[in-house]
Scaffold this active site. Structure first.
Site, PDB file in Angstrom:
ATOM      1  N   SER A 129     -54.119  39.048 -23.676  1.00 32.91           N
ATOM      2  CA  SER A 129     -54.605  40.409 -23.941  1.00 32.91           C
ATOM      3  C   SER A 129     -56.074  40.508 -23.535  1.00 32.91           C
ATOM      4  CB  SER A 129     -54.418  40.774 -25.413  1.00 32.91           C
ATOM      5  OG  SER A 129     -54.987  39.787 -26.238  1.00 32.91           O
ATOM      6  N   ASP A 198     -55.265  33.837 -15.749  1.00 32.94           N
ATOM      7  CA  ASP A 198     -54.932  35.073 -16.474  1.00 32.94           C
ATOM      8  C   ASP A 198     -55.341  36.305 -15.669  1.00 32.94           C
ATOM      9  OD1 ASP A 198     -54.462  33.094 -18.307  1.00 32.94           O
ATOM     10  OD2 ASP A 198     -56.174  33.584 -19.578  1.00 32.94           O
ATOM     11  N   TYR A 246     -60.214  24.457 -26.467  1.00 31.93           N
ATOM     12  CA  TYR A 246     -59.953  24.700 -25.046  1.00 31.93           C
ATOM     13  C   TYR A 246     -61.057  24.096 -24.182  1.00 31.93           C
ATOM     14  CZ  TYR A 246     -58.930  27.149 -20.707  1.00 31.93           C
ATOM     15  OH  TYR A 246     -58.638  27.437 -19.397  1.00 31.93           O
TER      16      TYR A 246
END
Ligand code: GLA
Length: 402
Positions: A129, A198, A246
């Site tokens: 998102s 992404d 991450y």
């Protein structure tokens, strides 16, 4: 009248600002089909743009202010173009602000605007998102204040609108520059050292197709997607990439590459990792082992798809999950349960965690005629095992942002 439809964003705009927005953009979420944490290692990855979107309705303003409202957050945000900084009580606006700063850095001229944002991409599910919000922001600024971006920055002459006020469609090279702007926003302003998967996926989606990304050459190709159902199972455990896990994985991959004498792990194979094992820490070895195996799986997976061997492709998905779980260690108990349950169902060809990991969702490749029964099985069994309700989502593969 805007040619793109994002009805909820448009009506939020009307409710909040009391008029109709002049422009609308829409950017899809993505699913990583195969290739976990390969992108920032210059590797290969396969992804899909899916029919969950961020809608961004906007109108220009003349007072140099930017006012943002979102249906997902109680706090809106207002700031002056010359005073862009993070606001701890509206962190979500950082994705917009980061993009604005990057566009400015590349010489794009724009002024203020009002915008209303509405998303249908579940947040924290690993469906990007945040990248969709970045992409929708960049495309909205282009609609509000037309610009052309090349590798060296904004072109001197902006593109002209046609008689209907529409801009020419984005050329593929320009889509790539916008993807880089959005990645830089996330790397530099939000602080997540993500790769480009992404942003490329949201910009280069193609209906019914897989997006094949070579993150070294930044070449993007499309291949037909097998006619099976794509089902997402959200574990209900939110993943927040802003948490340091991450970046830590990325650091281990980069230091492993350095010790193996290459710029990125794309340049070594499994054999070379084994041969260099004694030079690596345990974590570096595990990360390098995952990444090299995963890149090889993407190559093999692309071959399986070309040969229409969906069962074999599904096997690579299962193997990918195991490698993420055992070597990269970015799975969770809930994601492992989801993959285990999926494996039990005869209609499931493959299942794996998708995206950053540490929570989020699994992607499942399921025979169409067994999709209903698969979803039923997953909801029932997952609730039995974890007490958490699960509503699997069937995703359609769609075109990229516009
Ligand atoms: C997140 C990042 C991507 C990629 C995936 C893992 O989605 O934003 O750049 O690294 O995780 O493959």
């Amino acid at each position: 009248m805007p040619s793109i439809d994002a009805p909820e964003a448009q009506s939020l705009f009307k409710r909040h600002f009391g008029r109709t927005p002049t422009h609308v953009s829409r950017a899809p979420g993505r699913l990583e089909l195969l290739g976990n944490h390969t992108d920032y290692n210059d590797g290969l990855v396969m992804s899909l743009a899916v029919d969950r979107y961020i809608g961004f309705a906007s109108s220009p303003r003349t007072d140099g202010r930017i006012e943002l409202v979102s249906s997902a957050f109680a706090e809106g945000e207002v700031f002056l173009l010359d005073e862009i900084k993070s606001n701890p009580s509206a962190r979500w606006a950082d994705y917009v602000k980061g993009v604005l700063l990057q566009l400015r850095k590349r010489g794009v001229n724009f002024s203020g605007f009002s915008a209303a944002i509405h998303g249908t991409i579940p947040m924290g599910a690993g469906m990007s998102s945040s990248a969709a919000l970045e992409v929708a922001t960049a495309l909205s600024v282009r609609r509000l204040y037309p610009f052309s971006l090349g590798a060296t920055g904004a072109a001197a002459t902006p593109p002209a609108r046609d008689s209907r006020g529409e801009l020419p469609p984005l050329a593929p090279e320009e889509r790539l520059e916008i993807a880089k702007v959005c990645r830089a926003a996330e790397n530099e302003f939000v602080g997540v050292k993500c790769g480009i998967l992404d942003q490329i996926s949201s910009l280069y989606g193609k209906a019914w197709s897989v997006i094949d990304i070579d993150c070294q050459s930044l070449k993007v190709e499309h291949a037909p997607m097998p006619g099976e159902a794509i089902i997402v199972c959200n574990s209900g455990v939110k993943h927040a990439l802003v948490g340091g896990e991450y970046n830590e994985l990325r650091e281990n991959c980069e230091s492993a590459a350095k010790k193996l004498g290459v710029r990125a792990l794309r340049s070594v194979d499994l054999k070379q990792v084994e041969a260099g094992k004694s030079r690596l820490t345990r974590r570096e070895y595990e990360c390098a082992r995952h990444v090299t195996g995963e890149i090889a799986r993407v190559v093999a997976g692309a071959r399986a798809l070309r040969e229409d061997d969906h069962r074999q492709f599904g096997q690579y998905m299962f193997q990918s999950h195991e490698s993420s779980r055992d070597f990269l260690k970015n799975s969770t108990r809930e994601l492992d349960i989801l993959v285990e349950l999926a494996r039990e169902h005869p209609g499931c060809l493959g299942a794996r965690l998708t995206g950053g990991g540490f929570g989020g969702a699994t992607i499942n490749l399921v025979s169409y005629h067994q999709a209903e029964s698969f979803m039923h099985h997953m909801s029932r069994k997952y609730e039995e095992r974890t007490g958490v309700k699960l509503t699997p989502i069937v995703c359609q593969i769609v075109d990229g942002a516009d």
